[in-house]
Design a protein around this motif. Structure first.
Motif, PDB file in Angstrom:
ATOM      1  N   UNK A  60     111.958 -34.475 -12.844  1.00 21.87           N
ATOM      2  CA  UNK A  60     111.521 -33.191 -12.391  1.00 21.87           C
ATOM      3  C   UNK A  60     110.689 -33.059 -11.586  1.00 21.87           C
ATOM      4  N   UNK A  61     108.946 -33.278 -10.703  1.00 21.82           N
ATOM      5  CA  UNK A  61     107.932 -33.249 -10.774  1.00 21.82           C
ATOM      6  C   UNK A  61     108.012 -33.779  -9.516  1.00 21.82           C
TER       7      UNK A  61
ATOM      8  N   UNK B  19     110.505 -31.760  -3.343  1.00 22.70           N
ATOM      9  CA  UNK B  19     111.061 -31.832  -2.252  1.00 22.70           C
ATOM     10  C   UNK B  19     112.033 -32.485  -2.320  1.00 22.70           C
ATOM     11  N   UNK B  20     111.934 -34.112  -3.527  1.00 22.34           N
ATOM     12  CA  UNK B  20     112.680 -35.067  -3.544  1.00 22.34           C
ATOM     13  C   UNK B  20     114.101 -35.521  -3.852  1.00 22.34           C
TER      14      UNK B  20
ATOM     15  N   UNK C 285     101.069 -29.877 -13.980  1.00 18.52           N
ATOM     16  CA  UNK C 285     100.117 -30.382 -15.699  1.00 18.52           C
ATOM     17  C   UNK C 285     101.539 -30.854 -16.372  1.00 18.52           C
ATOM     18  N   UNK C 286     100.473 -32.490 -16.901  1.00 22.11           N
ATOM     19  CA  UNK C 286     101.694 -32.633 -17.466  1.00 22.11           C
ATOM     20  C   UNK C 286     102.753 -32.466 -18.568  1.00 22.11           C
ATOM     21  N   UNK C 287     103.543 -32.592 -19.104  1.00 21.40           N
ATOM     22  CA  UNK C 287     103.858 -32.019 -20.560  1.00 21.40           C
ATOM     23  C   UNK C 287     103.669 -33.052 -21.361  1.00 21.40           C
ATOM     24  N   UNK C 288     103.545 -34.576 -20.965  1.00 25.15           N
ATOM     25  CA  UNK C 288     103.448 -35.578 -21.629  1.00 25.15           C
ATOM     26  C   UNK C 288     102.173 -36.314 -21.301  1.00 25.15           C
ATOM     27  N   UNK C 289     101.197 -36.682 -22.434  1.00 21.16           N
ATOM     28  CA  UNK C 289      99.729 -37.837 -21.615  1.00 21.16           C
ATOM     29  C   UNK C 289     100.966 -39.044 -21.632  1.00 21.16           C
TER      30      UNK C 289
ATOM     31  N   UNK D 126     103.549 -39.617  -9.385  1.00 21.14           N
ATOM     32  CA  UNK D 126     102.771 -37.897  -8.188  1.00 21.14           C
ATOM     33  C   UNK D 126     101.517 -38.037  -7.659  1.00 21.14           C
ATOM     34  N   UNK D 127     100.755 -39.499  -8.443  1.00 17.75           N
ATOM     35  CA  UNK D 127     100.250 -39.185  -7.292  1.00 17.75           C
ATOM     36  C   UNK D 127     100.917 -40.099  -6.495  1.00 17.75           C
TER      37      UNK D 127
END
Ligand code: S3P
Length: 425
Positions: free
Chosen positions: A127-128, A133-134, A160-164, A172-173
């Protein structure tokens, strides 16, 4: 089949293999750095070997000299299109972090792995990465591996992360290294920050403030990396020694990054006698020795705020909780259901077989203390941390505990059985 018998105490001075999380990151980040660097103390466990194989498939030269690796970085854009699917084996860290890097490449790739990983949720990265754009497509239209990834032309997002999850944050980083503009990730509870520390060490433009991490498009410069012993591996020995009166165990050179030391906080709260000595800081990470003296433990409660700092240690905590005075309650740990096995169900089933009074909650477990552990045969479900937690149960059991499907300990702790027998008295 691993067989473990009742012990009087644990005694000795040992080192545990290198940190799994940091070993993965060192290979991945050096692979996309400029220049050549050495990794010392690398974990030669199955999971990290999967990471090495995948990056070799993308043209990265990695020399293995025992626990020392030399990685010849190819820079951010030097990876080659893999001709075959990238096989992550059992390793969620390989699949999720590498997908972040693959999202930045302008070639197509497929990531796959064993039966366990093909059932684990990958929508949390898909999802992220799509938002950046991927193109990411999972099996049968579901976000399950194998995942097909076509990257390139990424842009930054605020997420914002939905799960830790450190794996999701890291994916993402890493994609953020390739993205136009700034990428930021907000986490409600702090998960391990090895990616942030290593990116900073290698020169990325990255800032962490309170619960948010920001990264901008940056190139990385190779530098030598020292890997500490894995606190998640040390935890099996430390918790066992803490719960066996008369024990005296020293585990040298363990990673003590505060995002990983929840296990020590909980054991202290349970009355354990554990001290940290010889603290040093290397490549942004804290290292030190753990000195453990055995004694009586008392039950405690572990709630969601603490879970990310000890997420991999819940199996061993459940085992030592059965030896403590009073009840231990673990809640807010629903993530355990989507690890290498459904660890809540697995702990409930296998500890029950050993005679431990344990109750299954949707998000955790309740373990009754001071229960007598019987012996017998249990299964690991092919999950390395289940196998080792059940092996430690054997140290307290009336009859030997035999763990089937125990080969999987090699995923994170090659030599576990041998090391345990050298300190068992
Ligand atoms: C890891 C993060 C954790 C942990 C896993 C390793 C990592 O997973 O359970 O063993 O190296 O980032 P999650 O990110 O799914 O919590």
């Amino acid at each position: 089949m691993l067989e473990v018998r009742r012990a009087h105490k644990l005694e000795g001075r040992v080192c545990v293999p290198g940190d799994k999380s940091i070993s993965h990151r060192a290979v991945m980040l050096l692979a996309i750095s400029q220049g050549q660097a050495t990794i010392n103390g690398f974990l030669p466990g199955e999971d990290c070997l999967s990471t090495i194989r995948c990056f070799r498939q993308m043209g990265v030269e990695i020399e293995e000299r025992g626990s020392q690796l030399v990685v010849h970085g190819r820079g951010l854009y030097g990876l080659q299109e893999p001709r075959l699917p990238l096989d992550c084996g059992n390793s969620g860290t390989t699949m999720r972090l590498m997908s972040g890097i693959l999202a930045g490449q302008d070639f197509p790739s497929t990531v796959t792995g064993d039966q366990s990983i093909r059932a684990r949720p990958m929508d949390r990265i898909a999802i992220p990465l799509r938002k950046m754009g991927a193109h990411v497509e999972g099996r049968d239209g579901l976000d399950l591996a194998p995942l097909e990834i076509q990257g390139g032309n990424l842009h930054g997002i605020d997420y914002t992360l939905p799960v830790p999850s450190a794996q999701v944050k890291s994916a993402i980083l890493l994609a953020g290294l390739y993205a136009e503009g700034e990428t930021s990730v907000e986490e409600k509870l702090p998960a391990r920050n090895h990616t942030e520390l290593m990116l900073e060490f290698l020169g990325a433009q990255i800032q962490s403030e309170e619960s948010r991490v920001r990264i901008a498009h940056s190139s990385l410069e190779a530098r030598d990396i020292q890997i500490p012993g894995d606190i998640s591996s040390a935890a099996f020995l430390v918790a066992a020694a803490a719960a066996l009166p008369g024990s005296h165990l020293v585990v040298e050179n363990v990673g003590l990054n505060p995002t990983r030391t929840g296990i020590l906080d909980v054991l202290h709260r349970m009355g354990a006698r554990i001290e940290c000595e010889n603290l040093t800081n290397q490549n942004g990470e804290l290292f030190g020795d753990l000195i453990v003296r055995g004694g009586e433990l008392k039950g405690t409660s572990i709630t969601s705020d603490l879970v990310p700092r000890l997420v991999d240690e819940i199996p061993i905590l459940a085992v030592v909780a059965s030896r403590a005075h009073g009840v231990t309650t673990i809640t807010g740990a629903e993530e355990l259901r989507v690890k290498e096995s459904n660890r809540i169900r697995a702990l409930f089933t296998e500890l029950s077989k050993l005679g431990v009074p344990v109750h299954e909650l949707s998000d955790g477990l309740v373990v009754e203390g001071k229960s007598e552990i019987l012996g017998g045969e249990v299964t690991s479900y092919g999950d390395h941390r289940m196998a080792m937690a059940l092996a430690i149960a054997g140290l307290f059991a009336r009859e030997p505990v035999r763990i089937s499907d125990s080969q999987c300990v090699n995923v994170s702790f090659p030599g576990f059985g041998r090391l345990l027998s050298t300190i068992t008295k």
